[in-house]
Design an enzyme around this catalytic site. Sequence first.
Site, PDB file in Angstrom:
ATOM      1  N   PHE A   1      37.455  44.350  46.336  1.00 17.76           N
ATOM      2  CA  PHE A   1      37.511  44.083  44.895  1.00 17.76           C
ATOM      3  C   PHE A   1      36.109  43.695  44.440  1.00 17.76           C
ATOM      4  O   PHE A   1      35.531  42.728  44.917  1.00 17.76           O
ATOM      5  CB  PHE A   1      38.495  42.959  44.547  1.00 17.76           C
ATOM      6  CG  PHE A   1      38.641  42.794  43.058  1.00 17.76           C
ATOM      7  CD1 PHE A   1      39.544  43.575  42.336  1.00 17.76           C
ATOM      8  CD2 PHE A   1      37.842  41.900  42.352  1.00 17.76           C
ATOM      9  CE1 PHE A   1      39.652  43.468  40.952  1.00 17.76           C
ATOM     10  CE2 PHE A   1      37.948  41.785  40.970  1.00 17.76           C
ATOM     11  CZ  PHE A   1      38.856  42.565  40.264  1.00 17.76           C
TER      12      PHE A   1
ATOM     13  N   ASP B   1      28.891  41.044  48.296  1.00 14.52           N
ATOM     14  CA  ASP B   1      29.529  40.521  47.089  1.00 14.52           C
ATOM     15  C   ASP B   1      30.111  39.159  47.450  1.00 14.52           C
ATOM     16  O   ASP B   1      31.141  39.050  48.108  1.00 14.52           O
ATOM     17  CB  ASP B   1      30.622  41.505  46.635  1.00 14.52           C
ATOM     18  CG  ASP B   1      31.380  41.007  45.402  1.00 14.52           C
ATOM     19  OD1 ASP B   1      31.350  39.794  45.126  1.00 14.52           O
ATOM     20  OD2 ASP B   1      32.011  41.838  44.729  1.00 14.52           O
TER      21      ASP B   1
ATOM     22  N   LYS C   1      31.603  33.370  39.294  1.00 14.85           N
ATOM     23  CA  LYS C   1      32.607  32.294  39.433  1.00 14.85           C
ATOM     24  C   LYS C   1      32.025  30.920  39.068  1.00 14.85           C
ATOM     25  O   LYS C   1      31.771  30.661  37.924  1.00 14.85           O
ATOM     26  CB  LYS C   1      33.161  32.298  40.852  1.00 14.85           C
ATOM     27  CG  LYS C   1      33.877  33.585  41.234  1.00 14.85           C
ATOM     28  CD  LYS C   1      35.282  33.620  40.738  1.00 14.85           C
ATOM     29  CE  LYS C   1      36.095  34.717  41.361  1.00 14.85           C
ATOM     30  NZ  LYS C   1      37.309  34.980  40.614  1.00 14.85           N
TER      31      LYS C   1
HETATM   32  C1  LIG Z   1      34.637  39.525  45.194  1.00 16.49           C
HETATM   33  C2  LIG Z   1      34.643  39.686  43.701  1.00 16.49           C
HETATM   34  N1  LIG Z   1      33.790  40.529  43.128  1.00 16.49           N
HETATM   35  C3  LIG Z   1      33.750  40.698  41.798  1.00 16.49           C
HETATM   36  C4  LIG Z   1      34.601  40.010  40.950  1.00 16.49           C
HETATM   37  C5  LIG Z   1      34.539  40.213  39.468  1.00 16.49           C
HETATM   38  O1  LIG Z   1      34.041  39.073  38.838  1.00 16.49           O
HETATM   39  P1  LIG Z   1      34.269  38.867  37.261  1.00 16.49           P
HETATM   40  O2  LIG Z   1      35.720  38.688  37.044  1.00 16.49           O
HETATM   41  O3  LIG Z   1      33.443  37.650  36.927  1.00 16.49           O
HETATM   42  O4  LIG Z   1      33.741  40.083  36.589  1.00 16.49           O
HETATM   43  C6  LIG Z   1      35.529  39.125  41.514  1.00 16.49           C
HETATM   44  C7  LIG Z   1      36.493  38.407  40.655  1.00 16.49           C
HETATM   45  O5  LIG Z   1      37.506  37.919  41.069  1.00 16.49           O
HETATM   46  C8  LIG Z   1      35.550  38.948  42.917  1.00 16.49           C
HETATM   47  O6  LIG Z   1      36.427  38.123  43.502  1.00 16.49           O
END
Ligand SMILES: Cc1ncc(COP(=O)(O)O)c(C=O)c1O
Length: 398
Positions: free
Chosen positions: A138, A223, A252
């Site tokens: 994700f 990420d 976050k």
């Molecule tokens: C691993 C990871 N990458 C990217 C995102 C996307 O972040 P945002 O919701 O701030 O766009 C999330 C959100 O939960 C995430 O957990």
Amino acid sequence: MQDLENLYLRDKKYIADTYTRIKLEPDYGEGCYLTDANGDKYLDMYSGISVNLAGHSEESIVNAIAQQSGRYIHLSNNFICRPAVELAEILVNNSFAEKVFFTNSGTEANEAAIKLARKYGKSKAKEKAKILSAYNSFHGRTMGSLSLTAQVKYQESFKPLVGDIDYFEYNNAEDLEKKFSDDVCAVFIELIQGEGGIVQADKLFLEKLSVLSEKYDFLIIADEIQTGLGRTGKFLACEHFDIKPDVVTLAKGLGGGLPIGAALLGNRCKDIFSKGDHGSTFAPNPVASAAGVAALKIILEDGFLEDINKKHEYLVYSLKQLQNLYPEIIKDIRGKGLMLGIDAGEFAQIIKEKAFENKLLLNVTAGKIIRLLPALNISYEEMNKFIQIFNYIISEKI
Ligand SMILES: Cc1ncc(COP(=O)(O)O)c(C=O)c1O
């Protein structure tokens, strides 16, 4: 109650229907608790999906927001912004990074990293534009990040996706190698898949990634939007693993509850972006930056990260005792630091519902994993309370 029902209906009427709401309107938050207008206190075990790292409305963060918003709330990027410089400095001084590119969110941090990777590739060879990411990952919901997020349920309705992206099976070193060629400019990886169900990268797989990075010239982009900033008991989760990322993306809790994201840039890519290559009207917001400085100061206090590891031990020990009693309900407990997954299979959803009735807020991901992401300064008393309610729910044989 009438008022809450009315608000719920207006929410449904006026806000696009993309989220499932819990019927709770918090009046205020304090530490690990959210309190509603009736004075009912709910123990929050996922802190705004890992945003409120120091709990709700932590005093030094509230003060930083008040002070900074009294000075200025927004500047354009034409000016020097002190809190942004301070935030970048803290990130660089506590990581592998040499520079920071700021964004407003996690998905935008990944978009920035995609552009960076493509520019890096092009500087080596015209065709070097392919990006690899993992199935079950994700990375966000904007088109670039969505194209990396190899899950049918997120992607299917929005095809065609961004081109020249391919996927490998997480933790399958052989499959990763098969997808490689000189055209690869970057690999995106979550060291612990969060949304995917708290699944950790294994040693052999990461070894293969490191070996491949010596053979083919590409960027490793971790990420850490969910795993970063102390969540796993280290400032960055990559410190737990034998892997050297070129870029780490964050968001976050980086703004102490306000929206801000970042791509941390290591030596090989700190100067890839040049003037005009990428930008944002809003990022980095000065108030979010000031709040972020206050939040990171808490995480970096002496002993704070060590305490997270002790809390991990305590929670896992307590949960394992419950697993021994109810192995048919608790199938697995996994994760690092205060990022824990309890595999409760088909019981996960009902446990979440019962938890709410008992004023405990739980999050479920990947359909069957109860994902714990509490505030990092959760107390032992609060952890005991969680265990006690959790025990009560599963002992009722749901
Ligand atoms: C691993 C990871 N990458 C990217 C995102 C996307 O972040 P945002 O919701 O701030 O766009 C999330 C959100 O939960 C995430 O957990």
